[in-house]
Design a protein around this motif. Structure first.
Motif, PDB file in Angstrom:
ATOM      1  N   ARG A   6       6.579 -11.291  -4.251  1.00 39.53           N
ATOM      2  CA  ARG A   6       5.405 -10.476  -4.528  1.00 39.53           C
ATOM      3  C   ARG A   6       4.346 -11.323  -5.217  1.00 39.53           C
ATOM      4  O   ARG A   6       4.659 -12.126  -6.087  1.00 39.53           O
ATOM      5  CB  ARG A   6       5.787  -9.303  -5.432  1.00 39.53           C
ATOM      6  N   TYR A  14      -4.373  -3.224  -6.827  1.00 42.11           N
ATOM      7  CA  TYR A  14      -3.200  -3.058  -5.976  1.00 42.11           C
ATOM      8  C   TYR A  14      -3.091  -1.610  -5.506  1.00 42.11           C
ATOM      9  O   TYR A  14      -3.136  -0.689  -6.324  1.00 42.11           O
ATOM     10  CB  TYR A  14      -1.913  -3.347  -6.754  1.00 42.11           C
ATOM     11  N   TYR A  15      -2.932  -1.438  -4.213  1.00 41.41           N
ATOM     12  CA  TYR A  15      -2.490  -0.146  -3.689  1.00 41.41           C
ATOM     13  C   TYR A  15      -0.973  -0.228  -3.638  1.00 41.41           C
ATOM     14  O   TYR A  15      -0.412  -1.127  -3.002  1.00 41.41           O
ATOM     15  CB  TYR A  15      -3.064   0.100  -2.291  1.00 41.41           C
ATOM     16  N   THR A  16      -0.287   0.675  -4.334  1.00 40.47           N
ATOM     17  CA  THR A  16       1.177   0.660  -4.356  1.00 40.47           C
ATOM     18  C   THR A  16       1.710   1.981  -3.817  1.00 40.47           C
ATOM     19  O   THR A  16       1.054   3.018  -3.903  1.00 40.47           O
ATOM     20  CB  THR A  16       1.724   0.429  -5.777  1.00 40.47           C
ATOM     21  N   SER A 105       5.898  -0.982  -2.182  1.00 39.51           N
ATOM     22  CA  SER A 105       5.061  -1.835  -1.337  1.00 39.51           C
ATOM     23  C   SER A 105       3.706  -1.969  -2.004  1.00 39.51           C
ATOM     24  O   SER A 105       3.318  -1.137  -2.831  1.00 39.51           O
ATOM     25  CB  SER A 105       4.920  -1.234   0.064  1.00 39.51           C
ATOM     26  N   ASP A 106       2.995  -3.031  -1.674  1.00 39.22           N
ATOM     27  CA  ASP A 106       1.683  -3.223  -2.283  1.00 39.22           C
ATOM     28  C   ASP A 106       0.736  -3.931  -1.338  1.00 39.22           C
ATOM     29  O   ASP A 106       1.147  -4.636  -0.422  1.00 39.22           O
ATOM     30  CB  ASP A 106       1.799  -3.995  -3.606  1.00 39.22           C
ATOM     31  N   LEU A 107      -0.540  -3.685  -1.585  1.00 34.26           N
ATOM     32  CA  LEU A 107      -1.632  -4.325  -0.863  1.00 34.26           C
ATOM     33  C   LEU A 107      -2.693  -4.670  -1.897  1.00 34.26           C
ATOM     34  O   LEU A 107      -3.089  -3.806  -2.687  1.00 34.26           O
ATOM     35  CB  LEU A 107      -2.208  -3.368   0.178  1.00 34.26           C
ATOM     36  N   THR A 109      -6.332  -5.319  -2.673  1.00 35.49           N
ATOM     37  CA  THR A 109      -7.625  -5.022  -2.050  1.00 35.49           C
ATOM     38  C   THR A 109      -8.498  -6.260  -1.923  1.00 35.49           C
ATOM     39  O   THR A 109      -9.090  -6.514  -0.876  1.00 35.49           O
ATOM     40  CB  THR A 109      -8.365  -3.957  -2.885  1.00 35.49           C
ATOM     41  N   ALA A 112      -8.029  -8.623   1.031  1.00 38.17           N
ATOM     42  CA  ALA A 112      -8.227  -8.111   2.390  1.00 38.17           C
ATOM     43  C   ALA A 112      -9.444  -8.773   3.037  1.00 38.17           C
ATOM     44  O   ALA A 112     -10.318  -9.306   2.339  1.00 38.17           O
ATOM     45  CB  ALA A 112      -8.410  -6.594   2.349  1.00 38.17           C
ATOM     46  N   THR A 118     -11.560  -1.821   2.687  1.00 32.03           N
ATOM     47  CA  THR A 118     -10.150  -1.596   2.358  1.00 32.03           C
ATOM     48  C   THR A 118     -10.023  -0.653   1.171  1.00 32.03           C
ATOM     49  O   THR A 118      -9.184   0.248   1.174  1.00 32.03           O
ATOM     50  CB  THR A 118      -9.445  -2.939   2.064  1.00 32.03           C
ATOM     51  N   THR A 122      -8.351   3.008   1.511  1.00 30.23           N
ATOM     52  CA  THR A 122      -7.159   3.283   0.709  1.00 30.23           C
ATOM     53  C   THR A 122      -7.357   4.503  -0.174  1.00 30.23           C
ATOM     54  O   THR A 122      -6.466   5.349  -0.288  1.00 30.23           O
ATOM     55  CB  THR A 122      -6.779   2.052  -0.137  1.00 30.23           C
TER      56      THR A 122
END
Length: 195
Positions: A6, A14-16, A105-107, A109, A112, A118, A122
């Protein structure tokens, strides 16, 4: 196969997302959703981070968290939230064993291709979730989502929300920013209806 490491960065959003064990609706009732809000308040008191948005659903949650320079890592923040919730849930329900289905899970931003798009996609995903799951036809009325913070300047949320920079630059006034967000919501829903 080894798990992907990670990325623990600071000063990013972070989008989690995490789901209940076996995707069961273990957070279906109001008591469990309120418990999650309480755990979020505890995390905000204990650690240095910003909660940008959230949606607590029956079998999963979506959080938007901004880590801060000099603050804790996303892994530390999420470990606290998930372990505190599962410990309290198990005690209340007189059960043992894991509560969560997998690692969160994470993304990130800011990493991106188009960070601004994004971010808004989100936020819409988080806030439209109750509509898609038939919990509430109006995302502004679902009590376990932060969307109302972004569209109602008089709303006092149950947990502290920090409005994201991308929202703040949508206009000079709150009403102007909220109006642009409504436009984005309409276009997002339109895109959903064509998929």
């Amino acid at each position: 196969m080894a798990r992907k490491l990670r990325q623990c960065l600071y000063g990013v959003t972070y989008y989690t997302h995490s789901r209940c064990i076996e995707l069961r609706p273990l957070m279906k009732n109001k008591i469990m959703k309120e418990l999650m809000l309480n755990v979020l308040r505890m995390a905000l008191e204990r650690y240095s981070f910003e909660l940008i948005g959230y949606s607590i659903m029956d079998n999963h949650f979506n959080f938007y968290i901004r880590t801060l320079n000099g603050g804790e890592s996303i892994s530390r923040i999420m470990q606290f939230i998930k372990s505190q919730f599962s410990r309290r849930y198990n005690r209340m329900m007189n059960r043992t064993g894991p509560f969560w289905n997998e690692r969160f899970s994470d993304l990130i931003t800011e990493l991106a291709k188009d960070p601004r798009r994004t971010f808004f996609d989100t936020i819409m995903k988080i806030c439209i979730n109750p509509v898609l799951s038939l919990k509430n036809p109006n995302p502004r009325e679902y009590p376990y989502s932060s969307y109302r913070c972004y569209v109602d300047p008089h709303y006092t949320p149950p947990v502290k929300i920090t409005l994201h920079h991308f929202f703040m630059i949508l206009g000079d006034t709150f009403d102007e920013r909220a109006g642009r967000l409504y436009e984005y919501e309409r276009s997002y829903r339109l895109r959903l209806s064509h998929t």
